[in-house]
Write a protein that holds these residues in place. Structure first.
Motif, PDB file in Angstrom:
ATOM      1  N   TYR A   1      -0.206  13.908  13.881  1.00 61.61           N
ATOM      2  CA  TYR A   1      -1.448  13.243  14.254  1.00 61.61           C
ATOM      3  C   TYR A   1      -2.610  13.525  13.292  1.00 61.61           C
ATOM      4  N   LEU A   2      -2.641  14.724  12.703  1.00 60.79           N
ATOM      5  CA  LEU A   2      -3.807  15.092  11.907  1.00 60.79           C
ATOM      6  C   LEU A   2      -3.566  15.045  10.399  1.00 60.79           C
ATOM      7  N   PHE A   3      -2.341  15.315   9.956  1.00 54.92           N
ATOM      8  CA  PHE A   3      -2.100  15.404   8.520  1.00 54.92           C
ATOM      9  C   PHE A   3      -1.307  14.231   7.950  1.00 54.92           C
ATOM     10  N   MET A   4      -0.586  13.512   8.797  1.00 56.20           N
ATOM     11  CA  MET A   4       0.169  12.344   8.302  1.00 56.20           C
ATOM     12  C   MET A   4      -0.725  11.284   7.664  1.00 56.20           C
ATOM     13  N   PRO A   5      -1.936  11.007   8.220  1.00 60.22           N
ATOM     14  CA  PRO A   5      -2.792  10.002   7.567  1.00 60.22           C
ATOM     15  C   PRO A   5      -3.162  10.349   6.132  1.00 60.22           C
ATOM     16  N   LEU A   6      -3.136  11.650   5.789  1.00 57.53           N
ATOM     17  CA  LEU A   6      -3.504  12.066   4.434  1.00 57.53           C
ATOM     18  C   LEU A   6      -2.442  11.672   3.412  1.00 57.53           C
ATOM     19  N   ILE A   7      -1.214  11.396   3.890  1.00 57.11           N
ATOM     20  CA  ILE A   7      -0.156  10.983   2.964  1.00 57.11           C
ATOM     21  C   ILE A   7      -0.549   9.685   2.273  1.00 57.11           C
ATOM     22  N   GLY A   8      -1.268   8.824   2.997  1.00 58.46           N
ATOM     23  CA  GLY A   8      -1.720   7.573   2.396  1.00 58.46           C
ATOM     24  C   GLY A   8      -2.606   7.798   1.189  1.00 58.46           C
ATOM     25  N   ILE A   9      -3.415   8.875   1.221  1.00 59.31           N
ATOM     26  CA  ILE A   9      -4.279   9.183   0.082  1.00 59.31           C
ATOM     27  C   ILE A   9      -3.439   9.552  -1.131  1.00 59.31           C
ATOM     28  N   PHE A  10      -2.397  10.374  -0.922  1.00 59.05           N
ATOM     29  CA  PHE A  10      -1.551  10.793  -2.033  1.00 59.05           C
ATOM     30  C   PHE A  10      -0.759   9.611  -2.598  1.00 59.05           C
ATOM     31  N   ILE A  11      -0.321   8.714  -1.719  1.00 56.89           N
ATOM     32  CA  ILE A  11       0.389   7.521  -2.193  1.00 56.89           C
ATOM     33  C   ILE A  11      -0.546   6.663  -3.043  1.00 56.89           C
ATOM     34  N   ALA A  12      -1.790   6.495  -2.582  1.00 57.84           N
ATOM     35  CA  ALA A  12      -2.762   5.695  -3.338  1.00 57.84           C
ATOM     36  C   ALA A  12      -3.086   6.352  -4.678  1.00 57.84           C
ATOM     37  N   LEU A  13      -3.190   7.685  -4.688  1.00 54.20           N
ATOM     38  CA  LEU A  13      -3.477   8.387  -5.940  1.00 54.20           C
ATOM     39  C   LEU A  13      -2.337   8.221  -6.936  1.00 54.20           C
ATOM     40  N   MET A  14      -1.107   8.278  -6.455  1.00 54.95           N
ATOM     41  CA  MET A  14       0.037   8.103  -7.347  1.00 54.95           C
ATOM     42  C   MET A  14       0.122   6.671  -7.864  1.00 54.95           C
ATOM     43  N   ALA A  15      -0.245   5.712  -7.007  1.00 54.63           N
ATOM     44  CA  ALA A  15      -0.131   4.309  -7.399  1.00 54.63           C
ATOM     45  C   ALA A  15      -1.268   3.853  -8.308  1.00 54.63           C
TER      46      ALA A  15
END
Length: 381
Positions: A25-39
């Motif tokens: 609930y709290l840390f999964m949304p942050l994965i989107g930031i890392f995906i965007a940074l890699m892309a």
């Protein structure tokens, strides 16, 4: 009110007792930031490696090569004729320009010739070099034609051209497209996580019905409306934290420009959180068991997230699918955020906000109707 707060407190305590739920609930949304940074977070500046073969050995040829070397983002490497094929095929050079013997004479004659451009990377690479090189050559040819064969006049005009007193100053503008793409990618992933989180939290209702806890609670002063309102408050509290954490880390830690004010993005996402809660409750109200609820979630959440443009730009999809996306709340959420990024005032987006509110209201009305009609106390499978 005390009963509602007790249910909220108890639900949060039971839910976050499991460490995996904190991650979900709290840390999964942050994965989107890392995906965007890699892309989109890599260095977008491209250096064009150009090889030069000088077979003419004349002043104009040397000046032309010097001009190419002065172009921004272009690196010049001088070669021999026999090295061209090896350097191009190996990928060490993007293109090779060969100035054949007679190049400077053809330019002086006003008919540029004896120049060859070799590349296997297509017009995307050669077009940049051609646009500058051909303009430079045309300028010299124009000077030659203006001199009308008079060598002294040409030399004077040519020197004046090379030593021009006027200068052109350039200023680079900040490229906001990368931040926009990163924001869209991150918000798209956050939307998916919010829908999944809302579904999981609403599924607690089915779990407690299966364990008969729900019906024991209804035998107390707690009624169905209080229980449902408590579940909504738990959902909203969790998703408010998700939105706040994601937007704060995007802006303060990774310095991803939102291109809109923080509170505008937060308001839109909190409005979508109401939609997520309403949709999750609709799915629960139509489900007789947790397995049926999971099946409905997989059938509705994943396809609609994909169709609405959360993972890729909606413009790349066929026209038919784009029209279908217009009926999805995720699409209107992303569209609202995109317009805010483009500089639209928040007050100008009243239609978008009204549509999002209408989605939330419709889902909650359906939920209230279904729960009021559902009086069954049968065992769940």
């Amino acid at each position: 009110m005390r009963d509602i707060l007790w249910i909220v407190q108890n639900t949060l305590r039971v839910t976050f007792r499991k460490k995996k739920n904190i991650l979900l609930y709290l840390f999964m949304p942050l994965i989107g930031i890392f995906i965007a940074l890699m892309a989109y977070g890599g260095d977008q500046k491209m250096i064009l490696h150009v090889g030069v073969v000088n077979q003419d050995k004349a002043e104009i040829t040397a000046d032309t090569i010097q001009f190419l070397g002065g172009l921004e983002n272009v690196k010049i490497t001088e070669l021999e004729a026999g090295q061209v094929q090896e350097e191009i095929v190996s990928g060490k050079l993007d293109s090779v320009i060969t100035f054949e013997k007679g190049y400077s004479d053809s330019v002086l004659a006003g008919r540029p010739d004896h120049i060859q451009l070799t590349s296997i990377k297509g017009a995307q690479v050669t077009g940049f070099v051609k646009s500058y090189l051909y303009q430079y050559i045309d300028n010299i040819s124009t000077i030659s034609r203006a001199a009308d064969g008079n060598q002294q006049t040409f030399q004077q005009m040519y020197q004046d051209y090379q030593q021009s007193s006027f200068q052109l100053s350039t200023h680079s503008l900040a490229d906001t497209s990368r931040n926009k793409n990163m924001t869209t990618q991150t918000i798209g992933f956050l939307i998916m996580i919010m829908l999944i989180s809302a579904s999981n939290l609403s599924e607690i209702i089915l779990l407690e019905k299966e364990k008969r806890t729900y019906f024991r609670l209804l035998s107390t002063p707690i009624n169905a409306r209080k229980y449902l309102l408590a579940n909504v408050l738990v959902n909203m509290l969790v998703m408010t934290v998700q939105v706040a954490v994601t937007l704060t880390i995007m802006k303060s830690v990774f310095h991803i420009g939102l291109n809109m004010s923080y509170w505008e993005a937060a308001v839109v996402m909190l409005l979508f959180s109401m939609i997520a809660v309403g949709l999750s409750l609709v799915l629960i109200s139509f489900s007789k068991s947790r397995s049926a609820a999971n099946a409905l979630q997989n059938l509705i959440i994943t396809p609609t997230v994909m169709l609405s443009g959360c993972f890729w730009p909606v413009e790349v999809m066929p026209t038919t699918l784009q029209k279908i996306a217009n009926f999805l709340p995720q699409r209107w959420t992303l569209d609202t955020l995109t317009k805010l990024q483009e500089g639209h005032a928040f007050s100008e987006l009243s239609l978008n906000l009204l549509i999002l509110f209408a989605f939330a209201a419709a889902f909650f009305l359906i939920t209230v109707y279904k729960f009021s009609r559902n009086k069954t106390t049968e065992n769940f499978v």
